[in-house]
Design an enzyme around this catalytic site. Structure first.
Site, PDB file in Angstrom:
ATOM      1  CG  HIS A   1      -1.782   1.192   1.338  1.00  0.00           C
ATOM      2  ND1 HIS A   1      -1.815   2.003   2.452  1.00  0.00           N
ATOM      3  CD2 HIS A   1      -2.657   1.739   0.458  1.00  0.00           C
ATOM      4  CE1 HIS A   1      -2.672   2.985   2.261  1.00  0.00           C
ATOM      5  NE2 HIS A   1      -3.190   2.843   1.057  1.00  0.00           N
TER       6      HIS A   1
ATOM      7  CG  HIS B   1      -7.745   6.196  -1.206  1.00  0.00           C
ATOM      8  ND1 HIS B   1      -7.268   7.133  -0.311  1.00  0.00           N
ATOM      9  CD2 HIS B   1      -6.911   5.132  -1.111  1.00  0.00           C
ATOM     10  CE1 HIS B   1      -6.210   6.642   0.292  1.00  0.00           C
ATOM     11  NE2 HIS B   1      -5.964   5.442  -0.169  1.00  0.00           N
TER      12      HIS B   1
ATOM     13  NE  ARG C   1     -12.250  13.547  29.324  1.00  0.00           N
ATOM     14  CZ  ARG C   1     -13.147  12.940  30.094  1.00  0.00           C
ATOM     15  NH1 ARG C   1     -14.229  12.394  29.543  1.00  0.00           N
ATOM     16  NH2 ARG C   1     -12.973  12.859  31.400  1.00  0.00           N
TER      17      ARG C   1
ATOM     18  CB  CYS D   1      -7.403  15.734  27.109  1.00  0.00           C
ATOM     19  SG  CYS D   1      -8.171  15.052  28.596  1.00  0.00           S
TER      20      CYS D   1
ATOM     21  CE1 TYR E   1      -9.769  16.666  32.851  1.00  0.00           C
ATOM     22  CE2 TYR E   1     -11.847  17.637  33.543  1.00  0.00           C
ATOM     23  CZ  TYR E   1     -11.148  16.742  32.763  1.00  0.00           C
ATOM     24  OH  TYR E   1     -11.820  15.917  31.891  1.00  0.00           O
TER      25      TYR E   1
END
Length: 593
Positions: A166, A191, A265, A312, A448
């Site tokens: 490929h 493609h 997220r 994140c 967090y």
């Protein structure tokens, strides 16, 4: 004697010519049919073609049992060294004075005969009903050991032999193994061309069963039943809520991350918001004016565009958990992506509501339209000073890479806070207010945040640590992959680098020997502005391999314009939530002799 003309020259063929050198022998029937002699009125050329066809067809039938295409078989049958090429003693040519010219004619006839046989084979194949496969059967063929199958539309293809050749690399093609090609062809439009489809057709083995409908994995009573369809290339960490990242080999294919593979997220089910009835509520200050803005109202504000990387806080958490257990999603290095965002600047909207900077501390609080079963929405906040600063370029974004926001990324409006952790970029924005304290949301007050490595879940005090806003300098290697085998001679290493707070990446160092020696990588992508470097830098290093090395320990580290640099190991920055991992990224690869 029969006479004819080919290529402007006469030829002749008599029964004696065919049989004079060898005694007559009995010809075995083809299959169960008996060979019939041509009727007397058949022209000599047709007779010759029929004889050639009978000679070539048995071999073609045998060859067609192999995994080769009809076109290839025809080419093989027409080669000059074909085993079916007649011997000189079998046919005599006269006229034109040259047996060579006769052989040219014979070669042409042989090719025509082979083509006829090949055409017959194709016709018979097209008349046979295609074999039917279920999606589960296709899904089971997703590795070189089981065979690599893919689908396009209702057709099924066995591309096992094509994987290694490929042009885009085996790893990218393997992302579609056992599933559909459409999501990947949508990303790489090159493609969708006739010659690519013709090439793929060579590997067709059947079709999907029309009775095999994709079963719904979600019930209508499930709060996630209305979630959008996602790209199959994404590496899913959790399905409900949906959290996923692009594979490394696609992450740095381009400076701008395509929307379908931008990392996702989500903390709650994705709301399905009607853009016609959507309203953004902006609370005003005492004596000010509360705003209730439709999408059309937001479009009236000056349009602003900015390229921003979102990351994140848990990016690369999986490496931290290898050192010591943490709680959180097992993000690899793909919880980061870059897009071109467009929308109204938050400072313009706040100013119209009557807000302005104040001497006391204040925060802009955001609430999303996504909520848990109790009706509690996702929420977060940023300092008012950042929100009101035009140079900070905080957006109420309604476009992503020139398109309306996808549902997974906040349609119809989300907050984009350049240089700040992704948790503050609230999606499906429903409410904005200015408060004396930061948001009371669980994700602002009880998540967090970073802690000392000695803090565990029995001793943690979330009130003792500030909420994450700007992120530290970061880099990672996306090529080659961990455990990959590379060829000796030269290696190309690729990756990304980014730093929070608008700090520009000024250098990326790469080591091929675990950090003993270093080389400087070449930075790619857009030039970064001082204090406004909101997006990542892609980078690469092309270097010769040390002689005799059988394996490499590749390491990268980035440096920003404040000369912040990544720590070398996870141990001193480990924390119970597994956030803020920016240790040197390491990849171990093998080298072929």
């Amino acid at each position: 004697m029969a006479r004819g003309r080919a290529g402007g020259r006469e030829w002749s063929c008599t029964p004696h010519d065919v049989t004079a050198q060898t005694p007559p022998r009995r010809r075995e029937p083809l299959g169960t049919e008996k060979v019939k002699q041509p009727p007397a009125h058949v022209e000599p050329v047709s007779t010759m073609l029929l004889l050639l066809r009978r000679a070539v067809a048995p071999g073609l039938r045998q060859a067609c049992r192999l995994k080769s295409t009809p076109a290839r078989l025809c080419i093989r049958a027409c080669c000059t060294n074909d085993p079916f090429r007649p011997q000189r003693s079998s046919f005599a040519f006269s006229g034109g004075g040259s047996s060579t010219r006769g052989w040219k004619v014979m070669g042409t006839l042989l090719g025509l005969g082979a083509a006829l046989a090949c055409h017959d084979q194709q016709c018979r194949a097209s008349q046979e009903p295609p074999r039917r496969y279920t999606r589960e059967e296709v899904k089971a063929h997703s590795s070189p050991e089981t065979g690599v199958w893919v689908t396009l539309g209702c057709e099924v293809f066995d591309i096992t032999e094509f994987v290694d050749i490929h042009p885009g690399g085996a790893s990218k093609l393997m992302l579609a193994a056992g599933g559909p090609l459409e999501p990947f062809w949508a990303l790489y439009a090159v493609h969708n061309q006739p010659h690519v489809r013709e090439m793929l057709a060579e590997y067709k083995i059947g079709e999907l069963s029309p009775d095999d409908k994709a079963p719904s994995i979600l019930k209508t009573s499930d709060p996630y039943a209305d979630d959008p369809t996602r790209h199959s290339a994404l590496k899913v960490n959790t399905q409900r809520p949906f959290n996923a990242e692009p594979p490394p080999e696609l992450l740095t294919e381009s400076y701008i991350t395509p929307n379908p593979i931008f990392f996702t997220r989500n903390h709650l089910p994705v709301p399905n918001v009607d853009p016609d009835t959507y309203r953004l509520n902006v609370a005003g200050p005492p004596g000010g004016q509360a705003l209730c803005l439709s999408l059309d109202d937001l479009y009236q504000f000056p349009r602003h565009e900015v390229t921003v990387t979102l990351q994140c806080a848990g990016n690369r958490r999986s490496e931290m958990s290898q050192f010591k257990e943490v709680r959180g999603l097992e993000w690899s290095l793909g919880a980061i992506s870059t897009a071109r965002w467009a929308g109204a600047r938050l400072c313009d909207v706040l100013a119209q509501a009557g807000h302005q900077l104040c001497e006391t501390e204040a925060h802009v609080c955001f609430e999303g339209l996504d909520s848990d079963p109790t009706g509690t929405p996702y929420g977060a906040s940023i300092p008012l000073a950042r929100a009101m600063d035009p140079e900070a370029e905080v957006l109420l974004a309604y476009e992503m890479n020139g398109q309306p926001l996808p549902r997974d990324h906040g349609f119809p409006v989300r907050v984009v806070v350049p240089g700040v952790v992704g948790a503050r970029h609230v999606k499906w924005l429903g409410k904005v207010s200015v408060e004396p304290e930061e948001s009371f949301s669980h994700w602002q007050r009880r998540d967090y945040k970073g802690f000392c490595p000695s803090v565990d879940w029995d001793t943690v005090d979330f009130d003792s640590a500030p909420s994450i806003q700007e992120l530290p300098v970061q880099s990672a290697i996306t090529q080659p992959k961990e455990g990959e085998t590379i060829e000796a001679g030269e290696v190309t290493v690729r990756g990304y680098a980014w730093s929070g707070g608008g700090r520009a990446v000024v250098r990326v160092d790469v080591s091929l020997d675990g950090g003993l020696t270093w080389q400087v990588a070449e930075l790619e992508g857009e030039e970064q502005r001082a204090r406004k470097a909101w997006a990542w830098r892609l980078w690469h290093l092309q270097a010769p391999l040390p002689a005799g090395k059988k394996e490499l320990n590749i390491v990268c580290k980035a440096v920003d314009d404040s000369y912040n640099v990544q720590p070398d190991t996870v141990a001193p920055i480990w924390n119970l939530r597994g956030v803020l991992n920016n240790a040197w990224h390491r990849v171990h690869v093998h080298v072929t002799p």
